[in-house]
Enzyme design. Structure first.
Site, PDB file in Angstrom:
ATOM      1  CB  SER A  33     -36.411  57.370 -60.035  1.00 42.52           C
ATOM      2  OG  SER A  33     -35.740  56.831 -61.151  1.00 42.52           O
ATOM      3  N   GLY A  34     -37.980  58.888 -58.164  1.00 38.98           N
ATOM      4  CA  GLY A  34     -38.867  59.209 -57.037  1.00 38.98           C
ATOM      5  C   GLY A  34     -39.058  60.707 -56.826  1.00 38.98           C
TER       6      GLY A  34
ATOM      7  CG  ASP B 195     -32.333  66.530 -57.179  1.00 43.09           C
ATOM      8  OD1 ASP B 195     -31.507  65.948 -57.886  1.00 43.09           O
ATOM      9  OD2 ASP B 195     -32.144  67.667 -56.681  1.00 43.09           O
TER      10      ASP B 195
ATOM     11  CG  LEU C 220     -24.794  63.334 -56.095  1.00 44.48           C
ATOM     12  CD1 LEU C 220     -24.338  64.568 -56.841  1.00 44.48           C
ATOM     13  CD2 LEU C 220     -24.702  62.121 -56.981  1.00 44.48           C
TER      14      LEU C 220
ATOM     15  CE1 TYR D  20     -29.417  63.104 -47.204  1.00 43.21           C
ATOM     16  CE2 TYR D  20     -27.713  63.932 -45.744  1.00 43.21           C
ATOM     17  CZ  TYR D  20     -28.733  63.053 -46.008  1.00 43.21           C
ATOM     18  OH  TYR D  20     -29.096  62.114 -45.059  1.00 43.21           O
TER      19      TYR D  20
HETATM   20  P1  FDA Z   1     -35.068  61.963 -58.329  1.00 44.29           P
HETATM   21  O1  FDA Z   1     -36.010  61.255 -59.208  1.00 44.29           O
HETATM   22  O2  FDA Z   1     -35.353  63.379 -58.008  1.00 44.29           O
HETATM   23  O3  FDA Z   1     -33.609  61.797 -58.911  1.00 44.29           O
HETATM   24  C1  FDA Z   1     -32.455  62.311 -58.288  1.00 44.29           C
HETATM   25  C2  FDA Z   1     -31.333  62.423 -59.320  1.00 44.29           C
HETATM   26  O4  FDA Z   1     -31.069  61.163 -59.908  1.00 44.29           O
HETATM   27  C3  FDA Z   1     -31.658  63.350 -60.488  1.00 44.29           C
HETATM   28  O5  FDA Z   1     -30.471  63.936 -60.957  1.00 44.29           O
HETATM   29  C4  FDA Z   1     -32.202  62.411 -61.541  1.00 44.29           C
HETATM   30  O6  FDA Z   1     -32.105  62.905 -62.845  1.00 44.29           O
HETATM   31  C5  FDA Z   1     -31.344  61.180 -61.329  1.00 44.29           C
HETATM   32  N1  FDA Z   1     -32.052  59.935 -61.647  1.00 44.29           N
HETATM   33  C6  FDA Z   1     -33.199  59.503 -61.068  1.00 44.29           C
HETATM   34  N2  FDA Z   1     -33.529  58.318 -61.569  1.00 44.29           N
HETATM   35  C7  FDA Z   1     -32.589  57.984 -62.477  1.00 44.29           C
HETATM   36  C8  FDA Z   1     -32.403  56.863 -63.328  1.00 44.29           C
HETATM   37  N3  FDA Z   1     -33.266  55.860 -63.351  1.00 44.29           N
HETATM   38  N4  FDA Z   1     -31.329  56.845 -64.159  1.00 44.29           N
HETATM   39  C9  FDA Z   1     -30.454  57.868 -64.152  1.00 44.29           C
HETATM   40  N5  FDA Z   1     -30.583  58.969 -63.368  1.00 44.29           N
HETATM   41  C10 FDA Z   1     -31.646  59.016 -62.533  1.00 44.29           C
HETATM   42  N6  FDA Z   1     -30.729  59.765 -48.930  1.00 44.29           N
HETATM   43  C11 FDA Z   1     -30.079  58.773 -48.257  1.00 44.29           C
HETATM   44  O7  FDA Z   1     -28.995  58.354 -48.677  1.00 44.29           O
HETATM   45  N7  FDA Z   1     -30.636  58.230 -47.126  1.00 44.29           N
HETATM   46  C12 FDA Z   1     -31.835  58.634 -46.642  1.00 44.29           C
HETATM   47  O8  FDA Z   1     -32.308  58.115 -45.636  1.00 44.29           O
HETATM   48  C13 FDA Z   1     -32.538  59.660 -47.354  1.00 44.29           C
HETATM   49  N8  FDA Z   1     -33.745  60.111 -46.923  1.00 44.29           N
HETATM   50  C14 FDA Z   1     -34.424  61.064 -47.653  1.00 44.29           C
HETATM   51  C15 FDA Z   1     -35.701  61.477 -47.240  1.00 44.29           C
HETATM   52  C16 FDA Z   1     -36.376  62.442 -47.980  1.00 44.29           C
HETATM   53  C17 FDA Z   1     -37.761  62.863 -47.530  1.00 44.29           C
HETATM   54  C18 FDA Z   1     -35.778  63.018 -49.128  1.00 44.29           C
HETATM   55  C19 FDA Z   1     -36.518  64.091 -49.900  1.00 44.29           C
HETATM   56  C20 FDA Z   1     -34.526  62.595 -49.543  1.00 44.29           C
HETATM   57  C21 FDA Z   1     -33.838  61.627 -48.812  1.00 44.29           C
HETATM   58  N9  FDA Z   1     -32.584  61.188 -49.215  1.00 44.29           N
HETATM   59  C22 FDA Z   1     -31.940  60.205 -48.500  1.00 44.29           C
HETATM   60  C23 FDA Z   1     -31.957  61.728 -50.424  1.00 44.29           C
HETATM   61  C24 FDA Z   1     -32.247  60.822 -51.621  1.00 44.29           C
HETATM   62  O9  FDA Z   1     -31.454  59.659 -51.551  1.00 44.29           O
HETATM   63  C25 FDA Z   1     -31.914  61.567 -52.924  1.00 44.29           C
HETATM   64  O10 FDA Z   1     -32.678  62.714 -53.037  1.00 44.29           O
HETATM   65  C26 FDA Z   1     -32.110  60.657 -54.141  1.00 44.29           C
HETATM   66  O11 FDA Z   1     -31.395  61.145 -55.231  1.00 44.29           O
HETATM   67  C27 FDA Z   1     -33.574  60.558 -54.478  1.00 44.29           C
HETATM   68  O12 FDA Z   1     -33.809  59.651 -55.500  1.00 44.29           O
HETATM   69  P2  FDA Z   1     -35.166  59.810 -56.334  1.00 44.29           P
HETATM   70  O13 FDA Z   1     -35.146  58.788 -57.399  1.00 44.29           O
HETATM   71  O14 FDA Z   1     -36.310  59.865 -55.409  1.00 44.29           O
HETATM   72  O15 FDA Z   1     -34.956  61.277 -56.896  1.00 44.29           O
END
Ligand code: FDA
Length: 533
Positions: A107-108, A111, A471, A473
Site C-alpha cells: 500500500s504505502g 514496511d 508488528l 515496527y
Molecule cells: P506497506 O505497503 O509496506 O505494507 C506493510 C505490510 O502490510 C506488508 O506486509 C504488506 O504486505 C501489508 N499490506 C499492505 N497493504 C495491504 C493490504 N491492502 N492488504 C493486506 N496487506 C497489506 N506506525 C504507527 O503505528 N504510527 C506511526 O506514527 C508510524 N510512523 C511511521 C513513519 C514512517 C516514516 C515509517 C516508515 C513508518 C511508520 N510507522 C508508524 C509504521 C507503519 O505503520 C508501518 O510500516 C505500516 O505497516 C506501513 O503501512 P504501508 O501500507 O505504508 O506499508
C-alpha cells in the site's frame, strides 16, 4: 538473524530468475489475467508491468521507503500489478495462485524491512497506489469514512479536514504512511491515549480472500474481521478498504516542545516522565526522543519532548506545573492551533501558519533513507542509575536513538484480546532507531550494530518471555519464515513476540480462511501443521 536473512536473500538472488523465466511468468500471468477480467490490451500495459516496461522501475521505486532495499542487488519482482478496479485485485490473486508464486501486497511501502516489495523467492508485487478513494460522511453517527488501502494517512486527514475542523482520526504521525499496512498492523498516533489504537475505530472492511472472492465484514465473519485489526497485512487477504469512525477534537489544541541537555537535568526529566506521561490526562500525549550526539551535533545525549494536548495552553501549563515540575513548562513553550495544523507541526513545520494542509497530500516518491527500526515495551519505570547507564552508552553510539511513546489512558480500558493487537496494558513503547546517509555493507554493519547495542542495554528493562514487539515496527531480527515443513514452529517464534496470547487465534483464523497458505511473507501468520487440524 538479520545476517542469515541477507544471506538467504543473496543466495536466492544468485539463483534468481533469468530474464527468460521472467518473460514466461509474464506471459502465463497475462494469459490468466485476460481470461478472468475484461481488460483491454491497451489498459493491460498500465496494469500488469513486466520488467521490460518503462514504468517498472519508477513504479517499484516510488514506494520504497528504506534505501537499504533500493539497490541494484535488491531482489526485484517478476511483475508489478497496479490494479485500477477491484476485479484486477481479484485476478491478481487468482493468477498468482495459479502460477504458484508469492504475491507481495504493497500500500504505502513503509514496511521498515521492506517485506511488501522484497523477497528471497520468486514474487510479484501488487501495488495498491491507485486505490486511494476516500469518502467522508459526517452524518453517519459521529462521522465515518470509507478509505481505500492505497490512500495515505495524510490524504485521509486532509479529506476529513475539508469537511470539518473538529473531526479527526487517531492514526500515525507520518502522513505518507499507507492505510493498508498501518491499519492492519494496529496503528497509533499522538491521540492514542485519548482514543486508543487506529484499529479501535475500524467498523467494516472489504477484502479479497485466497479464492479471489470479495467480502465485507458480514460475509467475512467476525473471526477474520478480528484478525485484520492488528494481525497484520499479508497473511489473510488483500484488504481493499476500511470503514472507520471519526473522532471529535476541540477547535483549539496545544502543542509544545521542551529540549534539554544532560546539563539541564534531562535525566531527571526522563525519569519523572515515566511516571507522569502514561498516567496523566488522556488528552495529553508526550513523546520523548533520546538521541546520540551525532544526530544533535552535541557532545552528550540530547532529550527532546514533543507533545499534543487536546485543549488550551493555560490548562496544560497548570496541569504540568502541578504534576511535572521537572519539565519547567511555560506558556511561551506552547502553541495553540487547529488539529490539522498540529499535524503539520509534528512534521517539523515550526510556523504552521505558513504551511498549507495540502502538504499532507504529498507522497514524496523516491525519498528513502537507510534505516533500521526495532521495538520494545516497558512495564516498570527504570531507575535513575539505570537511565544514567543508558545515557552514558547512548552517547557513544553514532546516529542511534530511542523514541519513548507513553501508553495508558484509553489503552488500559480495552481487553488485550479485543483485537489482534495485544500490547495494550504497558507503560510505554520504545522505538529503537538508526538512520544513516551512506550506502554499503560497512555502514550498514556499523549502524545496525549500534542499534543492537542499545537494544541489548535495554534487555533487563523491557518485556520478557517473550520480549514483545510492535508488528508495524517490522523487525526481521526476531525471526523469519520460509514456510517449509517447519513453518508453524518458525512462525511461533516471531508470532508470540508480535501477538502474545492472540497468536493462537490468529493461527486458527489463518488455517480456516487460507489453509494452503497462499498469503504469506517472511513474517506472516502460519497455518496449523496438518496433524493438528
Ligand atoms: P506497506 O505497503 O509496506 O505494507 C506493510 C505490510 O502490510 C506488508 O506486509 C504488506 O504486505 C501489508 N499490506 C499492505 N497493504 C495491504 C493490504 N491492502 N492488504 C493486506 N496487506 C497489506 N506506525 C504507527 O503505528 N504510527 C506511526 O506514527 C508510524 N510512523 C511511521 C513513519 C514512517 C516514516 C515509517 C516508515 C513508518 C511508520 N510507522 C508508524 C509504521 C507503519 O505503520 C508501518 O510500516 C505500516 O505497516 C506501513 O503501512 P504501508 O501500507 O505504508 O506499508
Amino acid at each position: 538473524m538479520y545476517l542469515i536473512f541477507l544471506l538467504f536473500f543473496a543466495a536466492s538472488y544468485s539463483m534468481s530468475l533469468s530474464s527468460a523465466d521472467s518473460v514466461t511468468i509474464y506471459e502465463d500471468f497475462v494469459q490468466c489475467f485476460k481470461n478472468v477480467t475484461t481488460i483491454t490490451d491497451n489498459d493491460l500495459s498500465d496494469v500488469v508491468l513486466p520488467r521490460t516496461s518503462v514504468s517498472f522501475t519508477p513504479t517499484l521505486r516510488a514506494y520504497i521507503r528504506n534505501a537499504r532495499f533500493n539497490t541494484s542487488s535488491t531482489p526485484k519482482p517478476s511483475i508489478i500489478i497496479v490494479p485500477r478496479v477491484d476485479s484486477h485485485v481479484q485476478a491478481a490473486v487468482i493468477c498468482t495462485k495459479t502460477l504458484n508464486l508469492q504475491l507481495k501486497i504493497r500500500s504505502g511501502g513503509h514496511d521498515y524491512d521492506g517485506l511488501s516489495y522484497v523477497s528471497a523467492v520468486t514474487f510479484l508485487v501488487l501495488d495498491l497506489s491507485n486505490f486511494r478513494n476516500i469518502t467522508v460522511d459526517l452524518n453517519d453517527g459521529g462521522g465515518s469514512a470509507w478509505v481505500q488501502t492505497g490512500a495515505t494517512l495524510g490524504e485521509l486527514y486532509y479529506r476529513i479536514w475539508e469537511k470539518s475542523e473538529v473531526h479527526a482520526f487517531p492514526a500515525g504521525v507520518c502522513p505518507t504512511v499507507g492505510v493498508g499496512g498501518h491499519v492492519s498492523g494496529g496503528g497509533y498516533g499522538h491521540m492514542i491515549r485519548k482514543f486508543g489504537l487506529t484499529i479501535d475505530h475500524v467498523v467494516d472492511a472489504t477484502i479479497v480472500d485466497a479464492n479471489g472472492q470479495i467480502h465485507d465484514r458480514k460475509s467475512m465473519g467476525e473471526d477474520l474481521f478480528w484478525a485484520i485489526r492488528g494481525g497484520g497485512g499479508g497473511s489473510f487477504g488483500v484488504v481493499l478498504a476500511f470503514k472507520v469512525k471519526l473522532v471529535t477534537v476541540p477547535k483549539t489544541v496545544t502543542v509544545f516542545r521542551v529540549d534539554k541537555s544532560v546539563d539541564e537535568n534531562a535525566l531527571d526529566m526522563v525519569y519523572k516522565w515515566q511516571f507522569v506521561a502514561p498516567r496523566t490526562d488522556p488528552g495529553l500525549f508526550m513523546r520523548v526522543l533520546l538521541s546520540s550526539p551525532t544526530q544533535n551535533k552535541t557532545s552528550t545525549v540530547n532529550t527532546k519532548l514533543r507533545a499534543l494536548y487536546l485543549g488550551k495552553a493555560d490548562d496544560v501549563v497548570s496541569k504540568m506545573n502541578e504534576e511535572f515540575p521537572e519539565l519547567g513548562l511555560k506558556k511561551e513553550d506552547c502553541k495553540e492551533m487547529t488539529w490539522i495544523q498540529s499535524l503539520l507541526w509534528w512534521m517539523n513545520h515550526v510556523d504552521v501558519d505558513k504551511v498549507k494542509p495540502e502538504i499532507l497530500l504529498e507522497r514524496e516518491p523516491d525519498s528513502a533513507k537507510f534505516l533500521k527500526r526495532k521495538s520494545d515495551y516497558v512495564e516498570k519505570e527504570m531507575t535513575k542509575p539505570e537511565l544514567n547507564r543508558l545515557f552514558q552508552k547512548l552517547a557513544t553510539l553514532d546516529r542511534t536513538g530511542l523514541v519513548l511513546n507513553p501508553y495508558g489512558g484509553s489503552l488500559n480500558v480495552t481487553a488485550v484480546n479485543a483485537t489482534a493487537f495485544p500490547h495494550r496494558h504497558k507503560l510505554y513503547k520504545i522505538q529503537h532507531s538508526v538512520t544513516w546517509p551512506d550506502a554499503g555493507p560497512e555502514a550498514e554493519r556499523l549502524y545496525i550494530g549500534n542499534l543492537r547495542t542499545t537494544c541489548n542495554i535495554m534487555t533487563p528493562f523491557v518485556s520478557k518471555n517473550p520480549r514483545s514487539s510492535y508488528l508495524n515496527y517490522r523487525d526481521i531480527d526476531i525471526g523469519v519464515n520460509d514456510h517449509g515443513a517447519d513453518s508453524y514452529r518458525k512462525g511461533e517464534i516471531y508470532g508470540r513476540k508480535y501477538f502474545g496470547e492472540n497468536f493462537d487465534r490468529l493461527v486458527r483464523v489463518k488455517t480456516a480462511v487460507d489453509p494452503d497458505n497462499f498469503f504469506r511473507n517472511e513474517q506472516s501468520i502460519p497455518t496449523l501443521p496438518l496433524n493438528r487440524r
